[in-house]
Design an enzyme around this catalytic site. Structure first.
Site, PDB file in Angstrom:
ATOM      1  N   ARG A  88     -57.717  -4.259 -22.226  1.00  0.00           N
ATOM      2  CA  ARG A  88     -57.721  -5.578 -21.575  1.00  0.00           C
ATOM      3  C   ARG A  88     -59.049  -6.483 -22.131  1.00  0.00           C
ATOM      4  NH1 ARG A  88     -60.224  -7.733 -16.355  1.00  0.00           N
ATOM      5  NH2 ARG A  88     -58.656  -9.255 -15.533  1.00  0.00           N
ATOM      6  N   HIS A  90     -58.051 -10.121 -23.561  1.00  0.00           N
ATOM      7  CA  HIS A  90     -58.722 -11.325 -23.198  1.00  0.00           C
ATOM      8  C   HIS A  90     -59.634 -12.040 -24.123  1.00  0.00           C
ATOM      9  CE1 HIS A  90     -58.222 -10.898 -18.646  1.00  0.00           C
ATOM     10  NE2 HIS A  90     -57.227 -10.515 -18.982  1.00  0.00           N
ATOM     11  N   ASN A  95     -62.217 -13.155 -15.882  1.00  0.00           N
ATOM     12  CA  ASN A  95     -63.167 -12.164 -16.360  1.00  0.00           C
ATOM     13  C   ASN A  95     -64.067 -11.789 -15.398  1.00  0.00           C
ATOM     14  OD1 ASN A  95     -61.741 -11.850 -18.888  1.00  0.00           O
ATOM     15  ND2 ASN A  95     -63.078 -13.622 -19.759  1.00  0.00           N
ATOM     16  N   HIS A 143     -50.045  -2.303 -18.482  1.00  0.00           N
ATOM     17  CA  HIS A 143     -50.436  -2.273 -17.094  1.00  0.00           C
ATOM     18  C   HIS A 143     -49.614  -0.876 -16.548  1.00  0.00           C
ATOM     19  CE1 HIS A 143     -51.229  -6.635 -15.801  1.00  0.00           C
ATOM     20  NE2 HIS A 143     -52.156  -6.053 -16.334  1.00  0.00           N
TER      21      HIS A 143
END
Length: 343
Positions: A62, A66, A94, A194
């Site tokens: 992740r 990001h 975040n 996910h």
């Protein structure tokens, strides 16, 4: 005639980039001479951390997502607040959510000991993402390397470009298009990350009680799962409680994520949107294909991860190789500051 893996991989990356190899281009052999143990050092840290933190693989991938979605894969997400840096860590997508920074710090410290001023923080995130997938049972791939680190961060860009868990499919498509990823295959394949990890109640509890101000739960949520989630996340309850993103194999990297969507068991709205949005034939077909054929998912995921990892990297003499992933070199104090001029 035998063709080496490196040559084949390099050709594949050129095709993905739609161009030719040039000075400063990413290459899987970038650290072969300068830091040959870079991947094993990163892998060992993840393996050690997994013993006490089974979420860490998903958390690290992740961070890579990001990072890349905000002005490219340049390690900007890792920078802390200073007088001149407005950290992306406190952006909406975040804040109190992105995690694993201390693990990245451990990787960087070990790499600085083994190969001083050599491996960028941006490349650490990229390698850590691949190693995390492999350690969870997913595919491996040869990672193009040679990214350098930014000397700036942009919280405004993070707020603008990071997809939110309440996005509709149209908004998700726009998010991917905005960063030059395609809004069907890349979107569906990368959403498959996910398949492991956790999410807080606050990222999905709006689906449980008053979805889109209807006074009723999200109709695309399986009723049995709904009841379990309502018990876990009562109205007005603790939004920081976490649960599995993949309800069937929460710590394994597999295609069950897509099978869950077919059964209305996607945890986040952004997950279930991929299968339950009326008229979204292209993405629904991909969900069905990846559910039926895990190899197809793995192949598409690898291609999309490489494409995402190639978003606007700093190479050559651009940016810097940070000595501390949290701080630009110009702001370092102490012995490390003596090394800055040579990086």
């Amino acid at each position: 005639m035998h063709i080496s893996k490196a040559i084949v991989a390099a050709f594949f990356f050129v095709v993905l980039l739609g161009g030719t190899l040039a000075c400063g281009q990413l290459t899987p052999t970038f650290y072969d001479q300068k830091c040959p143990n870079v991947s094993s050092i990163i892998r060992d840290v993840i393996t050690e951390t997994l013993v006490s933190d089974p979420r860490i693989g998903a958390s690290l991938i992740r961070l890579h997502f990001h990072d890349c979605f905000v002005n490219g894969c340049d390690g900007s997400l890792l920078l802390d607040n200073t007088d001149t840096i407005v950290s992306e860590k406190e952006a909406g997508g975040n804040n109190n959510s992105a995690r694993g920074f201390e693990v990245v710090d451990r990787m960087k410290a070990l790499l600085e000991s083994a190969c001083p001023a050599t491996v960028s923080c941006a490349d650490i995130l990229t390698i850590a993402a691949e190693e995390s997938v492999v350690l969870a049972g997913g595919p491996n791939w040869t990672v193009p390397l040679g990214r350098r680190d930014s000397t700036t961060a942009s919280r405004d860009a993070a707020n603008a470009f990071l997809p939110a868990p309440f996005f509709t499919l149209d908004q998700l498509r726009e998010s991917f298009t905005n960063v030059s990823l395609n809004n069907n295959t890349d979107l569906v394949a990368l959403s498959g990350a996910h398949t492991f990890g956790r999410a807080k109640c606050s990222t999905f509890d709006f689906r449980l009680y008053d979805f889109n101000s209807t006074g009723a739960p999200d109709p695309s949520l399986d009723t049995t799962l709904l009841a379990a989630l309502q018990e876990l996340c009562p109205q007005g309850g603790n939004g920081s409680v976490i649960t599995d993103l993949d309800v069937s194999t929460p710590d394994a990297f597999d295609s069950d994520y897509y099978s869950n969507l077919q059964c209305k068991r996607g945890l986040l709205q952004t997950d279930q949107e991929l299968f339950s949005t009326p008229g979204a034939d292209d993405v629904i077909a991909l969900v069905n294909a990846f559910s039926a054929n895990q190899t197809a998912f793995f192949e598409s995921f690898v291609e999309s991860m490489i494409r995402m990892g190639n978003l606007s990297p700093l190479t050559g003499t651009e940016g810097e190789i940070r000595l501390n992933c949290r701080v630009v070199n110009a702001n370092l104090a102490g012995p490390d500051s003596m090394l800055v001029s040579s990086i």
